[in-house]
Design a protein around this motif. Sequence first.
Motif, PDB file in Angstrom:
ATOM      1  N   ASN A 139      -2.966  -0.173   3.347  1.00  0.00           N
ATOM      2  CA  ASN A 139      -2.055  -0.234   4.908  1.00  0.00           C
ATOM      3  C   ASN A 139      -2.165  -1.645   5.610  1.00  0.00           C
ATOM      4  O   ASN A 139      -1.897  -1.779   6.630  1.00  0.00           O
ATOM      5  CB  ASN A 139      -2.665   0.815   6.101  1.00  0.00           C
ATOM      6  N   TYR A 198       0.430   3.033   0.609  1.00  0.00           N
ATOM      7  CA  TYR A 198       1.504   2.170   1.330  1.00  0.00           C
ATOM      8  C   TYR A 198       2.067   1.546   0.343  1.00  0.00           C
ATOM      9  O   TYR A 198       1.782   1.010  -0.618  1.00  0.00           O
ATOM     10  CB  TYR A 198       0.742   1.561   2.464  1.00  0.00           C
ATOM     11  N   CYS A 201       6.984  -1.495   6.100  1.00  0.00           N
ATOM     12  CA  CYS A 201       6.175  -0.592   5.459  1.00  0.00           C
ATOM     13  C   CYS A 201       6.508   0.881   5.392  1.00  0.00           C
ATOM     14  O   CYS A 201       7.281   1.101   6.211  1.00  0.00           O
ATOM     15  CB  CYS A 201       4.678  -0.795   5.887  1.00  0.00           C
ATOM     16  N   VAL A 221       5.094   5.131   3.469  1.00  0.00           N
ATOM     17  CA  VAL A 221       4.307   5.422   2.748  1.00  0.00           C
ATOM     18  C   VAL A 221       5.000   6.185   1.704  1.00  0.00           C
ATOM     19  O   VAL A 221       6.049   6.778   1.660  1.00  0.00           O
ATOM     20  CB  VAL A 221       3.683   6.839   3.736  1.00  0.00           C
TER      21      VAL A 221
END
Length: 267
Positions: free
Chosen positions: A236, A221, A252, A254
């Motif tokens: 995360n 993340y 946030c 990925v």
Amino acid sequence: KPAGQTVVKQTCSSTCWLEGNCYYRWYRDRYTEHTRSWNRVYLGCSYGATVWFISTSSTDQDRYRCVVRNRAAPQQKCKLDWAVIYTPGRVCALKGSSVDLSCSYKHPEGLTVTKSLWFIESQWKFGAEPEDVRESDQYEGRVQYSRTLNSCRMTITDLRESDAHTYSFRFYTDHPDGRYSGRPGVTLSVTDLKVTVSDTDGGVKKLTCSSTCTLPNNPTYIWYRNGQPVSDQNRNELELRDRTVDAGSYSCAVKGYEELGSPAVCK
């Protein structure tokens, strides 16, 4: 199939005493003219009551027999069956990304696959042929198929929440009755990212980058404050301790899908 060969469909009319806990052993009796006798040959076993065999006999003097077994599993895995195996059986993917749904398949020897498709399990109506996903307006320009001798794959691009379904693979062979659907199929879940804020016992603010399903491959993340990456953070969760220094807008994403990040929240 080679010239002079035919594919013979055989169905064992016996039923299992214990449903789902049986298998079928198949034999062929062939008449030999010079000995004027019948020779029995074991062909193999199947978990289904219907199988296809290659016949090279020029006459109709081949006889097929089946024996139902329901007490013990066969010593070796049966090889006369149809099958579609999905790997994995459940897939979680980010909204807006691309996803591959993969499977492997098999069919009795002597048959050739002439056509294949993927369809949505819940939309298949009894007594009708399933609708090819590629022919749906919802998937126009977003679906591609690939198939080799033993593997099958469907790629869906620009994923939408409405794409969340269970998809199954179906193939057709050169025998009029030789078709098979692998059910149940592979279940696709589509998620976006969301930042939630909570307080810990020590008064620390904890930010969590959450999704509605578990993303594969233990993703890394990336956290952003005011649009800039926060260094040394790859989980995360993000803890904020200094109210002054840490003040700002947080989002946030990925790694590898940075353009599909979450909406920002202010702290």
